[in-house]
Design a protein around this motif. Sequence first.
Motif, short mmCIF file in Angstrom:
data_model
loop_
_atom_site.label_atom_id
_atom_site.label_comp_id
_atom_site.label_asym_id
_atom_site.label_seq_id
_atom_site.Cartn_x
_atom_site.Cartn_y
_atom_site.Cartn_z
N GLU A 59 -33.71 60.42 -6.56
CA GLU A 59 -32.55 60.00 -5.77
C GLU A 59 -32.92 59.66 -4.33
O GLU A 59 -32.24 58.83 -3.71
CB GLU A 59 -31.47 61.09 -5.80
CG GLU A 59 -30.78 61.16 -7.14
CD GLU A 59 -29.55 62.06 -7.10
OE1 GLU A 59 -28.82 62.06 -6.10
OE2 GLU A 59 -29.34 62.76 -8.11
N ALA A 65 -25.44 54.22 -2.20
CA ALA A 65 -24.75 54.72 -3.39
C ALA A 65 -23.25 54.46 -3.28
O ALA A 65 -22.68 54.48 -2.20
CB ALA A 65 -25.00 56.22 -3.56
N ASP A 67 -19.51 54.96 -5.96
CA ASP A 67 -18.89 55.35 -7.22
C ASP A 67 -17.87 54.28 -7.58
O ASP A 67 -17.06 53.90 -6.74
CB ASP A 67 -18.20 56.71 -7.10
CG ASP A 67 -19.18 57.86 -7.05
OD1 ASP A 67 -20.35 57.67 -7.44
OD2 ASP A 67 -18.78 58.95 -6.62
N ALA A 94 -27.98 53.65 -12.39
CA ALA A 94 -26.59 54.06 -12.57
C ALA A 94 -26.47 55.10 -13.68
O ALA A 94 -27.18 55.04 -14.68
CB ALA A 94 -25.72 52.85 -12.90
N THR A 95 -25.56 56.02 -13.47
CA THR A 95 -25.16 56.97 -14.50
C THR A 95 -23.65 56.89 -14.60
O THR A 95 -22.98 56.54 -13.64
CB THR A 95 -25.60 58.41 -14.17
OG1 THR A 95 -25.08 58.78 -12.89
CG2 THR A 95 -27.13 58.53 -14.14
N VAL A 96 -23.12 57.21 -15.77
CA VAL A 96 -21.68 57.09 -15.98
C VAL A 96 -21.14 58.42 -16.49
O VAL A 96 -21.70 59.01 -17.41
CB VAL A 96 -21.36 55.96 -16.98
CG1 VAL A 96 -19.86 55.89 -17.25
CG2 VAL A 96 -21.86 54.62 -16.44
N ASP A 97 -20.08 58.87 -15.86
CA ASP A 97 -19.39 60.10 -16.27
C ASP A 97 -18.12 59.69 -17.01
O ASP A 97 -17.17 59.20 -16.40
CB ASP A 97 -19.05 60.94 -15.03
CG ASP A 97 -18.44 62.27 -15.38
OD1 ASP A 97 -17.70 62.37 -16.39
OD2 ASP A 97 -18.68 63.23 -14.63
N GLU A 100 -14.83 61.53 -16.00
CA GLU A 100 -14.25 61.06 -14.73
C GLU A 100 -13.98 59.56 -14.74
O GLU A 100 -13.40 59.04 -13.80
CB GLU A 100 -15.18 61.41 -13.57
CG GLU A 100 -15.31 62.89 -13.31
CD GLU A 100 -16.22 63.18 -12.13
OE1 GLU A 100 -16.55 62.25 -11.37
OE2 GLU A 100 -16.62 64.35 -11.99
N THR A 102 -16.14 57.22 -14.25
CA THR A 102 -16.76 56.76 -13.02
C THR A 102 -18.23 56.43 -13.25
O THR A 102 -18.95 57.18 -13.91
CB THR A 102 -16.66 57.85 -11.94
OG1 THR A 102 -15.29 58.16 -11.72
CG2 THR A 102 -17.27 57.40 -10.63
N ALA A 103 -18.66 55.31 -12.67
CA ALA A 103 -20.08 54.96 -12.66
C ALA A 103 -20.62 55.32 -11.29
O ALA A 103 -20.07 54.93 -10.26
CB ALA A 103 -20.26 53.46 -12.91
N HIS A 104 -21.70 56.10 -11.28
CA HIS A 104 -22.38 56.48 -10.05
C HIS A 104 -23.56 55.52 -9.90
O HIS A 104 -24.51 55.58 -10.67
CB HIS A 104 -22.86 57.93 -10.11
CG HIS A 104 -21.76 58.89 -10.51
ND1 HIS A 104 -20.74 59.23 -9.65
CD2 HIS A 104 -21.53 59.54 -11.67
CE1 HIS A 104 -19.93 60.06 -10.27
NE2 HIS A 104 -20.38 60.27 -11.49
N ARG A 106 -26.61 53.90 -7.71
CA ARG A 106 -27.54 54.09 -6.60
C ARG A 106 -28.41 52.84 -6.52
O ARG A 106 -28.73 52.24 -7.54
CB ARG A 106 -28.43 55.30 -6.84
CG ARG A 106 -27.67 56.60 -6.99
CD ARG A 106 -28.59 57.65 -7.64
NE ARG A 106 -27.86 58.81 -8.05
CZ ARG A 106 -27.27 58.96 -9.23
NH1 ARG A 106 -27.32 58.01 -10.12
NH2 ARG A 106 -26.64 60.07 -9.53
#
Length: 130
Positions: A59, A65, A67, A94-97, A100, A102-104, A106
């Motif tokens: 990171e 970054a 969201d 990118a990671t996706v929750d 939530e 939501t795509a995080h 970076r």
Amino acid sequence: MGDIFTPGNIIVCLVVAVGLIVGVRRAVAGLVRGQSCCTDGEKRGHTRTRTPVVSDTDESHYPYAIDLPIGGMSCEGCAANVAAALNGIEGTWATVDLDERTAHVRSKRPIDEAACEAAVRAAGYYVVKL
């Protein structure tokens, strides 16, 4: 009071019963075959994206970054499709929750939100405007 067993009422009940039976059979068949809601995703406009390998997941290498709230996801397959679409953007991780929605995202350089939105849209999902 009128009789509830009129020919019209009986026909309506039969149509509803047939619809329920067909729906339940399709749901059970999908579960038995291990299908998710996106197994037939291409028919719903969702595009399966090859998952790019993000080799750098430190990171600290990603100073930028954001969201992004994502719409249209309903399972882990959807979340993986969105992550893959965003990871296809050079210099992005990118990671996706799913919980939530939501795509995080970076990035190693300033984030082009329009490019992120286009990648998500190309995969068959959308960025929710708040």
